[in-house]
Motif scaffolding. Structure first.
Motif, PDB file in Angstrom:
ATOM      1  N   ALA A   1      68.469  36.751  39.771  1.00  7.88           N
ATOM      2  CA  ALA A   1      68.173  36.475  41.207  1.00  7.88           C
ATOM      3  C   ALA A   1      67.129  35.642  41.564  1.00  7.88           C
ATOM      4  N   THR A   2      65.959  35.251  40.822  1.00  5.59           N
ATOM      5  CA  THR A   2      64.907  34.619  41.156  1.00  5.59           C
ATOM      6  C   THR A   2      65.134  33.204  40.508  1.00  5.59           C
ATOM      7  N   GLY A   3      66.146  33.019  39.729  1.00  8.45           N
ATOM      8  CA  GLY A   3      66.563  31.716  39.051  1.00  8.45           C
ATOM      9  C   GLY A   3      65.871  31.377  37.952  1.00  8.45           C
ATOM     10  N   LYS A   4      65.211  32.403  37.330  1.00 13.24           N
ATOM     11  CA  LYS A   4      64.420  32.211  36.129  1.00 13.24           C
ATOM     12  C   LYS A   4      65.409  32.077  34.941  1.00 13.24           C
ATOM     13  N   VAL A   5      66.580  32.646  35.208  1.00 16.84           N
ATOM     14  CA  VAL A   5      67.741  32.714  34.022  1.00 16.84           C
ATOM     15  C   VAL A   5      68.969  32.269  34.941  1.00 16.84           C
ATOM     16  N   ARG A   6      69.543  31.434  34.336  1.00 16.33           N
ATOM     17  CA  ARG A   6      70.997  30.952  34.824  1.00 16.33           C
ATOM     18  C   ARG A   6      72.137  31.005  33.997  1.00 16.33           C
ATOM     19  N   PRO A   7      72.804  31.982  34.054  1.00 21.03           N
ATOM     20  CA  PRO A   7      73.950  32.117  33.254  1.00 21.03           C
ATOM     21  C   PRO A   7      75.201  30.925  33.289  1.00 21.03           C
ATOM     22  N   VAL A   8      75.434  30.445  32.218  1.00 20.21           N
ATOM     23  CA  VAL A   8      76.480  29.175  32.296  1.00 20.21           C
ATOM     24  C   VAL A   8      77.886  29.614  31.605  1.00 20.21           C
ATOM     25  N   VAL A   9      78.793  29.357  32.551  1.00 21.48           N
ATOM     26  CA  VAL A   9      79.964  29.492  32.426  1.00 21.48           C
ATOM     27  C   VAL A   9      80.673  27.891  31.959  1.00 21.48           C
ATOM     28  N   HIS A  10      81.155  27.771  30.622  1.00 26.53           N
ATOM     29  CA  HIS A  10      81.531  26.583  30.348  1.00 26.53           C
ATOM     30  C   HIS A  10      83.030  26.526  30.913  1.00 26.53           C
ATOM     31  N   GLU A  11      83.842  27.392  30.759  1.00 25.73           N
ATOM     32  CA  GLU A  11      85.272  27.123  31.217  1.00 25.73           C
ATOM     33  C   GLU A  11      85.818  28.663  31.688  1.00 25.73           C
ATOM     34  N   ARG A  12      86.682  28.606  32.736  1.00 19.46           N
ATOM     35  CA  ARG A  12      87.339  29.717  33.263  1.00 19.46           C
ATOM     36  C   ARG A  12      88.672  29.350  33.009  1.00 19.46           C
ATOM     37  N   LEU A  13      89.388  30.407  32.219  1.00 14.08           N
ATOM     38  CA  LEU A  13      90.833  30.357  31.706  1.00 14.08           C
ATOM     39  C   LEU A  13      91.484  31.586  32.344  1.00 14.08           C
TER      40      LEU A  13
END
Length: 325
Positions: A288-300
């Motif tokens: 929520a605070t932007g310290k960690v950003r989950p990254v999604v490489h691709e949505r299939l």
């Protein structure tokens, strides 16, 4: 509803989409309408017939991290309600339009959270968080080496370690694109572990003293070299073997007060529920605070499960591969 199963071990092409009856929740379970399903490398290995971290029996129906909406409650469920958005680790039959799961492990997520990004919370984020905090016991200012840092767990571990106050985050990966990716996420030093002298590069980054905490999930000679790179009084956390090759660690390699600790998220879930709950709150705050950003490489799409496994086998992803029904 649709579900992905396989009836033999082998290449990704053994995966097939079938029609099945919608499951019903048993006692302590919830029925979830899937919005997104996180693909894990452990399920790639099980599809191949390698029982790394769990079963590899037939017929197979891969597990995964599922985000969605609760549609029904089993007997005795009180921690979530129908209509709640949740994300949960589903150990079997996760590639489906509807899944049942243990309600005790469900994490309630806000309506504003992207479902695909939320799939990184149950297994990847909690594995990274607790491997660093519980097994690695990282202290502010200490150095940490994160092997395979561009994957679903690794890219989160880089960010979580920085958020926990790591003094120097050293990240390894196999291509320049992956190294650029993890550096953008906060890694202080990046090293290509396919280089013959990758361990010497890591040692040089620590002025020869070694690394205080090592997160290792590759196996093979990466594991043995990582033990050698662990500093005096350092801790190596072994949480997987993507190579399928687990080399023995001789006790003499630990003589400089080094510790090798295994990590399994299920051990935490079953035995340390209070730590899991605290970690979930901390992770949600970090995101929520932007310290960690989950990254999604691709949505299939669900019917592209074969492609998802092909990408995982090729080690082509930066972050997480997600199926969206």
């Amino acid at each position: 509803m649709r579900i992905v199963r396989h009836y033999e071990h082998g290449a990704p092409s053994v995966l097939r989409v079938e029609e099945a009856e919608k499951p019903q929740p048993g006692p302590g379970e919830v029925l979830i309408r899937s919005e997104a399903i996180g693909v894990t490398f452990a399920e790639v290995q099980r599809r191949q017939g390698i029982p790394i971290g769990g079963h590899a029996t037939l017929p197979g129906a891969p597990g995964g991290d599922v985000a969605g909406v609760v549609e029904a409650l089993g007997e005795g469920v009180t921690n979530v309600r129908v209509g709640d958005r949740v994300v949960v680790d589903v150990d079997h039959s996760a590639y489906a339009d509807h899944v049942t799961a243990d309600a005790a492990w469900a994490i309630t997520i806000p309506d504003t959270m992207d479902a695909a990004e939320a799939t990184l919370l149950p297994s990847p984020a909690q594995t990274a968080y607790h491997a660093i905090k519980e097994s690695g016991r990282l202290k502010p200012g200490e150095s940490i080496l994160i092997d395979a840092a561009s994957g679903g767990v690794g890219h989160l571990a880089v960010q979580i370690a920085k958020a926990m106050g790591a003094g120097k985050v050293i990240a390894t990966a196999s291509t320049q694109a992956k190294l650029d990716f993890v550096r953008a996420l906060g890694a202080d030093v990046t090293v290509n572990y396919t280089d013959d002298d990758w361990d010497e590069q890591v040692k040089a980054a620590t002025d020869g003293r070694g690394v205080d905490v090592v997160l290792e999930t590759v196996g093979g000679d990466i594991l043995t070299k990582s033990v050698a790179l662990t500093a005096q009084f350092g801790r190596l956390v072994f949480y997987g073997s993507a190579s399928g090759d687990i080399q023995p660690v001789h006790p003499l390699m630990l003589s400089r007060m080094k510790t090798v600790a295994g990590f399994a998220l299920y051990a935490m879930l079953y035995n340390k529920p209070e730590a899991i709950a605290a970690g979930q709150r901390d992770l949600l705050d970090m995101i929520a605070t932007g310290k960690v950003r989950p990254v999604v490489h691709e949505r299939l799409g669900l019917d592209e499960a074969v492609k998802a496994h092909e990408l995982m086998e090729a080690r082509a992803q930066l972050g997480k591969i997600v199926l969206v029904p």
